[in-house]
Every structure is written in C-alpha cells, then in structure tokens.
Design a protein around this motif. Structure first.
Motif, PDB file in Angstrom:
ATOM      1  N   GLN A 164       0.510  -1.412  -0.069  1.00 38.85           N
ATOM      2  CA  GLN A 164       0.026  -0.163   0.188  1.00 38.85           C
ATOM      3  C   GLN A 164       0.737   1.776  -0.422  1.00 38.85           C
ATOM      4  OE1 GLN A 164      -3.079  -0.731   2.910  1.00 38.85           O
ATOM      5  NE2 GLN A 164      -3.806  -2.411   2.311  1.00 38.85           N
ATOM      6  N   PRO A 167       2.598   2.055  -5.910  1.00 34.51           N
ATOM      7  CA  PRO A 167       2.480   0.984  -6.825  1.00 34.51           C
ATOM      8  C   PRO A 167       3.457   1.247  -7.438  1.00 34.51           C
ATOM      9  CG  PRO A 167       1.365   3.324  -7.827  1.00 34.51           C
ATOM     10  CD  PRO A 167       1.919   3.345  -5.721  1.00 34.51           C
ATOM     11  N   ARG A 169       5.441   1.482 -10.337  1.00 28.23           N
ATOM     12  CA  ARG A 169       6.126   3.153 -11.276  1.00 28.23           C
ATOM     13  C   ARG A 169       6.155   2.543 -12.128  1.00 28.23           C
ATOM     14  NH1 ARG A 169       7.919   6.565  -8.056  1.00 28.23           N
ATOM     15  NH2 ARG A 169      10.025   7.275  -9.376  1.00 28.23           N
ATOM     16  N   GLN A 189       6.195  -0.894  -4.035  1.00 24.43           N
ATOM     17  CA  GLN A 189       6.354  -0.692  -5.753  1.00 24.43           C
ATOM     18  C   GLN A 189       6.906  -2.883  -6.002  1.00 24.43           C
ATOM     19  OE1 GLN A 189       8.238   1.262  -9.441  1.00 24.43           O
ATOM     20  NE2 GLN A 189       9.862   0.214  -7.954  1.00 24.43           N
ATOM     21  N   THR A 192       4.007  -4.472  -3.638  1.00 22.53           N
ATOM     22  CA  THR A 192       3.013  -4.865  -5.279  1.00 22.53           C
ATOM     23  C   THR A 192       3.274  -5.607  -6.381  1.00 22.53           C
ATOM     24  OG1 THR A 192       2.184  -2.298  -4.794  1.00 22.53           O
ATOM     25  CG2 THR A 192       1.015  -3.565  -7.176  1.00 22.53           C
ATOM     26  N   LEU A 196       0.572  -8.929  -8.825  1.00 28.07           N
ATOM     27  CA  LEU A 196      -0.002  -8.365  -9.402  1.00 28.07           C
ATOM     28  C   LEU A 196       0.949 -10.100 -10.426  1.00 28.07           C
ATOM     29  CD1 LEU A 196       0.441  -4.280 -10.455  1.00 28.07           C
ATOM     30  CD2 LEU A 196      -1.335  -5.663 -10.209  1.00 28.07           C
ATOM     31  N   TYR A 291      -4.986  -0.748  -7.349  1.00 36.01           N
ATOM     32  CA  TYR A 291      -3.764  -1.067  -8.527  1.00 36.01           C
ATOM     33  C   TYR A 291      -3.582  -2.228  -8.043  1.00 36.01           C
ATOM     34  CZ  TYR A 291      -0.951   0.990  -4.112  1.00 36.01           C
ATOM     35  OH  TYR A 291      -0.350   0.932  -2.967  1.00 36.01           O
ATOM     36  N   ALA A 292      -3.160  -2.979  -7.225  1.00 41.56           N
ATOM     37  CA  ALA A 292      -2.473  -4.316  -7.054  1.00 41.56           C
ATOM     38  C   ALA A 292      -3.570  -5.558  -7.528  1.00 41.56           C
ATOM     39  CB  ALA A 292      -1.937  -4.480  -5.765  1.00 41.56           C
ATOM     40  N   ASP A 294      -5.618  -4.841 -10.118  1.00 40.01           N
ATOM     41  CA  ASP A 294      -5.966  -4.185 -11.382  1.00 40.01           C
ATOM     42  C   ASP A 294      -5.295  -5.134 -12.680  1.00 40.01           C
ATOM     43  OD1 ASP A 294      -7.521  -1.664 -12.623  1.00 40.01           O
ATOM     44  OD2 ASP A 294      -5.081  -2.568 -14.000  1.00 40.01           O
ATOM     45  N   GLU A 296      -4.586  -5.174 -16.240  1.00 43.96           N
ATOM     46  CA  GLU A 296      -4.375  -3.950 -16.779  1.00 43.96           C
ATOM     47  C   GLU A 296      -3.072  -4.049 -16.343  1.00 43.96           C
ATOM     48  OE1 GLU A 296      -4.201   0.099 -19.207  1.00 43.96           O
ATOM     49  OE2 GLU A 296      -6.402  -0.372 -18.388  1.00 43.96           O
ATOM     50  N   ASN A 297      -2.630  -4.002 -15.200  1.00 37.71           N
ATOM     51  CA  ASN A 297      -1.475  -3.497 -14.545  1.00 37.71           C
ATOM     52  C   ASN A 297      -0.999  -5.120 -14.743  1.00 37.71           C
ATOM     53  OD1 ASN A 297      -1.811  -0.763 -14.068  1.00 37.71           O
ATOM     54  ND2 ASN A 297      -2.577  -0.903 -12.069  1.00 37.71           N
TER      55      ASN A 297
END
Length: 315
Positions: A164, A167, A169, A189, A192, A196, A291-292, A294, A296-297
C-alpha cells in the motif's frame, strides 16, 4: 474455508493439513534461521514433506538444515543456492531444479528484502525490485515444467501490507537511477509487483491445474528489519517507539506469521480462489490496494518483466 485465523501457527495448520503435506516436495526460498521461511520449512518437514531449502547464503541454509534435522532426524532436505537479485544465479538454480527426479508440488517464494538503501544490481535493476519481484518471476517461469509434473501445483508469493506504500512505477521503476529514490516507496512497488505477478500467473494458467496465491504474513521481529533506522522508526511512529520496539499489539510471532504460508500452500478449501491475496490465514479482498489487483497493471507488469529478463513465457 478452513477454520484458521490470526492465532493459528504454522505448526497447528500443518498438523491439520498433514494428509495434504505428507510426501509432497516443496521449495521454500529465504530460509534464514529465525525467519518465516525457516519456520515454514521446519513444520513441513515435521509433517513428512521433502523440503528444498533455497537461499542466497549457503551458511544460513546449512544452519536451518541442521536445526530441522536436530528436531526431525529423518527429514528429507535439499539445499539450493539462489540469489534472486542476480538473473544468472536464478537461471543456474532453475537449471538445478529442472534436473530433480521428483516433481515440485509447491513453490513458496518467501525470500525478500525491505527498506534497503539504493543499489543497482548487476542486471541494472534496483535491488528491491530485482529481488522481491524480477527474481521470483524468472525463477517461477523457468521451473514451471517441474510444477506441472505435480498433480495439484501451487505457487505462493509472499507480499506485504507494505504494497500500500506504492504502486508499480511503470514510468520510472528505477527512481531515475536512484536520484529520487525512497526506499519505502520502492519496497511498496516491489510488493505490489508480487501481487500483480500472482494475479497474472493465476489468470494465464486458469484453465490448468496450477494455483497461485499471494500473502501478507503479518509482522514479526525478524532480520527483515535489519535496515530500519532511527528515521524509519520516526516515519512509522504509529507502529514503533523511537528505540525500535513495537507499539500496541500488532506484532505477532514468527510461528503465527508463517501460518498463512501453509494455508496458501495446502488448504484444499481455497483451491478455486486462485489469484487471491491472503492475510491471517484467510482471503482478504478488502485489504489489498485496487492497483495491486488491476488486471491491466498485471498484464503490463508481466510484459515489462519479460523485457527485463530478456525472455518471453507463454502458457
């Protein structure tokens, strides 16, 4: 879902899941004595698993090996030197694993570092990103064939609530060559990225027998905190006193923190939840940053990491 919780220990979970664990072959990375990996390896050996002790330091691997053998003399253990910050070392370790006669049932990616000063590794990557994500990505993908020799393979990646703090970068994962480096944003980062990676791995293999999970084990007093400074304790003053001791009751034992490793690795009740993030032995959808997880990410990170290791990995 099984009735494990914040009070469960790695040993109590392993005992409850003993029939799932017995005779399985498990790679555990990061087995420094006193840490989560060493405890996970200990209880797995206790319940009859064959455990591959993987780590950067051969002396630390041997110390954990000896401690386990002292408690469980007939433990089946292997030693594997694996420096996740070096792609050359990762490839050499993977080549060794691919020569094993047995299948790999579970890969527990426990090894990691936290809050280190800026350092660029031999492959040109920032140390935390290289170790906590890129090395794990490469090692996992290289040994996928051994995982698929097992009937129900799993990959468990140790992330952190620290995801947290930042994300991935994508525009500047190397912090302008360290010029704008913040070690805690960098740690965020990298953790995360761990989540992902799990999301994308689970999705790519969703129609196969492979299952993947990421976890936050919880906080305990281990060598992971070795880079904490007085300034860091001030920055995290909600959690720490100036002398580095913990505030409140958030600190848990290594035995409790390692319990989630075992749940994610062997609990049959979560098999259909591949890609999930667990903490305190349970799936925790409300504790992970959007964002973790997602998609697409996740796909973007997979593509970026393939570029960083110079190799594509297709299902």
């Amino acid at each position: 879902m099984s009735n494990f919780d914040t009070n469960s220990t790695a040993e109590s979970v392993a005992k409850a899941l003993a029939t799932e664990i017995r005779s399985k072959t498990v790679i555990v990375t990061g087995v420094t004595p006193g840490g989560y990996g060493a405890e996970a390896a200990r209880v797995l050996a206790l319940e009859g698993a064959k455990v591959v002790l993987a780590g950067r330091s051969l002396s630390k691997i041997k110390a954990t090996d000896e401690a386990i053998k002292k408690e469980t003399p007939d433990a089946e253990l292997r030693e594997l030197v694996l420096d996740l910050s070096s792609q050359k070392s990762v490839r050499e370790a993977a080549d060794e694993v691919l020569k094993y006669s047995e299948a790999i049932d579970v890969l527990i990616l426990n090894a990691g570092i936290m809050g280190t000063p800026y350092e660029k590794m031999v492959d040109g990557l920032e140390l935390q990103f290289a170790t906590n994500h890129v090395g794990n990505f490469l090692f996992t993908n290289l040994i996928i064939p051994k995982l698929f020799e097992a009937p129900a393979p799993r990959v468990v990646t140790v992330s952190s609530v620290g995801h947290q703090w930042g994300p991935v970068r994508f525009h500047d994962y190397d912090f302008q060559d360290g010029k704008v480096y913040d070690k805690w944003v960098a740690y965020g980062q990298s953790k995360t990225a761990s989540i992902l990676f799990t999301v994308e791995l689970a999705d790519r293999y969703k129609n196969t027998k492979l299952r993947a999970f990421s976890i936050h084990p919880g906080g305990a007093a281990t060598s992971l905190h070795q880079h904490m400074t007085k300034e860091d304790y001030e920055r995290f003053s909600d959690f720490y006193n100036p002398d580095g001791t913990a505030k409140g009751n958030w600190l848990r034992t290594v035995e409790q923190c390692s319990a989630t490793h075992i749940v994610a690795s062997f609990d049959p009740s979560i098999a259909n939840e591949t890609g999930a993030y667990l903490t305190e032995c349970k799936i925790a959808t409300d504790q992970v940053a959007p964002y973790a997880i997602d998609k697409e990410n996740a796909t973007k990170l997979w593509t970026l990491t393939e570029e960083l290791v110079g190799q594509k990995f297709n299902v």
